[in-house]
Design a protein around this motif. Structure first.
Motif, PDB file in Angstrom:
ATOM      1  N   HIS A  75      -1.074  -4.677   5.963  1.00 12.55           N
ATOM      2  CA  HIS A  75      -0.859  -3.605   4.989  1.00 12.55           C
ATOM      3  C   HIS A  75       0.558  -3.064   5.150  1.00 12.55           C
ATOM      4  CE1 HIS A  75      -5.071  -4.018   4.514  1.00 12.55           C
ATOM      5  NE2 HIS A  75      -5.465  -3.164   5.444  1.00 12.55           N
ATOM      6  N   ASP A 125      -4.574   5.775   4.853  1.00 11.09           N
ATOM      7  CA  ASP A 125      -5.771   5.857   5.683  1.00 11.09           C
ATOM      8  C   ASP A 125      -6.048   7.270   6.183  1.00 11.09           C
ATOM      9  OD1 ASP A 125      -3.486   5.861   7.268  1.00 11.09           O
ATOM     10  OD2 ASP A 125      -4.475   4.861   8.951  1.00 11.09           O
ATOM     11  N   GLU A 165      -7.315  -1.828   0.622  1.00 11.51           N
ATOM     12  CA  GLU A 165      -7.177  -2.231   2.023  1.00 11.51           C
ATOM     13  C   GLU A 165      -8.536  -2.623   2.608  1.00 11.51           C
ATOM     14  OE1 GLU A 165      -3.341   0.525   3.425  1.00 11.51           O
ATOM     15  OE2 GLU A 165      -5.346   0.927   4.226  1.00 11.51           O
ATOM     16  N   GLN A 166      -9.549  -1.835   2.311  1.00 16.97           N
ATOM     17  CA  GLN A 166     -10.878  -2.104   2.864  1.00 16.97           C
ATOM     18  C   GLN A 166     -11.474  -3.386   2.293  1.00 16.97           C
ATOM     19  OE1 GLN A 166     -12.530   1.762   1.855  1.00 16.97           O
ATOM     20  NE2 GLN A 166     -12.416   2.436   3.980  1.00 16.97           N
ATOM     21  N   GLU A 211      -9.721  -6.133   4.182  1.00 13.10           N
ATOM     22  CA  GLU A 211     -10.186  -6.189   5.569  1.00 13.10           C
ATOM     23  C   GLU A 211     -11.571  -6.833   5.659  1.00 13.10           C
ATOM     24  OE1 GLU A 211      -9.975  -2.152   6.851  1.00 13.10           O
ATOM     25  OE2 GLU A 211      -7.791  -2.055   6.641  1.00 13.10           O
ATOM     26  N   ALA A 212     -12.409  -6.607   4.650  1.00 13.33           N
ATOM     27  CA  ALA A 212     -13.772  -7.141   4.653  1.00 13.33           C
ATOM     28  C   ALA A 212     -13.845  -8.585   4.165  1.00 13.33           C
ATOM     29  CB  ALA A 212     -14.668  -6.262   3.782  1.00 13.33           C
ATOM     30  N   SER A 271       0.832  -1.200   0.000  1.00 19.30           N
ATOM     31  CA  SER A 271       0.000   0.000   0.000  1.00 19.30           C
ATOM     32  C   SER A 271       0.867   1.251   0.000  1.00 19.30           C
ATOM     33  CB  SER A 271      -0.946  -0.051   1.208  1.00 19.30           C
ATOM     34  OG  SER A 271      -1.897   0.993   1.170  1.00 19.30           O
ATOM     35  N   ARG A 303      -6.445   2.705  -0.333  1.00 18.40           N
ATOM     36  CA  ARG A 303      -7.336   2.537   0.819  1.00 18.40           C
ATOM     37  C   ARG A 303      -8.535   1.666   0.444  1.00 18.40           C
ATOM     38  NH1 ARG A 303      -7.731   0.759   5.439  1.00 18.40           N
ATOM     39  NH2 ARG A 303      -9.539   1.446   6.624  1.00 18.40           N
ATOM     40  N   ALA A 304      -9.051   1.831  -0.779  1.00 13.17           N
ATOM     41  CA  ALA A 304     -10.170   0.990  -1.208  1.00 13.17           C
ATOM     42  C   ALA A 304      -9.762  -0.477  -1.208  1.00 13.17           C
ATOM     43  CB  ALA A 304     -10.645   1.409  -2.590  1.00 13.17           C
TER      44      ALA A 304
END
Length: 304
Positions: free
Chosen positions: A138, A110, A126-127, A130-131, A105, A123-124
């Motif tokens: 990261h 963030d 990473e999300q 994470e989901a 990243s 960030r998108a």
């Protein structure tokens, strides 16, 4: 420990990671993904499993990831459209039963107010990771020292000047080699799930200071011209650089856009990259390389 996957293994970061992993792991425990397997025959000859994979062909990805446990997801180069590619990779990782994704990243990805448009892609992604329900790590890289020593310094030495919109914003430029070593450490160690590491070099330096360092090493002048963002756009326009990612010609001569570069400079100017950590040394056991060291390494490629 299950098998380790590296995506984009024919790229600069992926290739370096592959070679370092071969020094630390049994080759049969390594899976290297690439759109061009013919470029990685040397890795398959070393005993690693080289597999064809294309992030634009999601149906192929699950099979390519079969048998893996941990994956280094190296961000692709397509600013503005790579989030979809990354989503395909994450979905395939879940379907293939992987346990952990390590993602390359960006520093301050963030930070909500970070003006660098490239941070939106990171960030998108990473999300999405994470989901996914998988473990994640990261690796938020600072600006590469190699990018300064080559892409920035070479034309600045050739022309004797460099327009710049970073003002006196500081960056702890990090060697890509240190980022690779950090990624390999996370892939081969336990205890890094659910963590974000900011990978930086040892010194906070402004772009004008970096160019002055290069000038002193080369013994040639570089005049830094401080400009605003509009003038920076005009400079890139004069070089024929497309303004937006959507204007980039596929496989064309310039694979990046000026709005990416200009907003990156804005983020530096506004202090979003003014961060120095000990994360490289904590992960690798070795202090990060200084910018001067990287510049000296590549000075032989500079114009005489």
């Amino acid at each position: 420990m299950g098998k380790i996957i590296v995506t984009g293994a024919s790229g600069a970061f992926g290739s370096a990671a592959a070679h370092l992993l071969l020094q630390r792991c049994a080759p049969q425990d390594l899976i290297f993904l690439t759109r061009m397997p013919e470029k990685l025959k040397h890795l398959s000859q070393a005993g690693a499993d080289v597999r064809a994979a294309d992030f634009d062909d999601p149906a192929s990805l699950r099979m390519a990831m079969a048998g893996g446990e941990r994956m280094l997801l190296i961000s692709t180069a397509r600013v503005g459209t790579r989030v979809g590619q990354h989503r395909h990779a994450v979905e395939a990782a879940v379907a293939a039963g992987l346990r952990h994704i390590v993602y390359t990243s960006l520093i301050a990805a963030d930070a909500p107010d970070n003006p660098a448009i490239v941070k939106h892609d990171h960030r998108a992604t990473e999300q999405i990771i994470e989901a996914s329900g998988l473990q994640w790590t990261h690796l938020r890289d600072s600006q590469y020292a190699e990018a300064i020593a080559l892409a920035m310094v070479i034309p600045a030495l050739a022309s004797g000047h460099k327009p710049d919109n970073c003002a006196n914003g500081k960056v702890a430029f990090v060697s890509r080699d240190d980022c690779v070593a950090s990624a390999v450490a996370v892939l081969t160690q336990e205890g890094h799930g659910g963590k974000a590491y900011t990978l930086t070099g040892p010194d906070l330096i402004s772009v004008p200071e970096a160019l002055a360092m290069a000038s002193a090493i080369a013994g040639k002048p570089i005049r830094v011209e401080q400009v605003d963002d509009d003038a920076m756009f005009a400079y890139f326009d004069s070089l024929g650089v497309p303004r937006h990612a959507s204007d980039i010609v596929p496989d064309g001569p310039i694979p990046w856009s000026s709005d990416d570069m200009v907003t990156f400079g804005t983020a530096i100017r506004e202090g979003f990259f003014a961060c120095r950590t000990d994360h490289v040394e904590r992960l690798t056991g070795v202090p990060p390389r200084a910018l001067r060291d990287v510049m000296t390494q590549y000075a032989g490629a500079w114009p005489q």
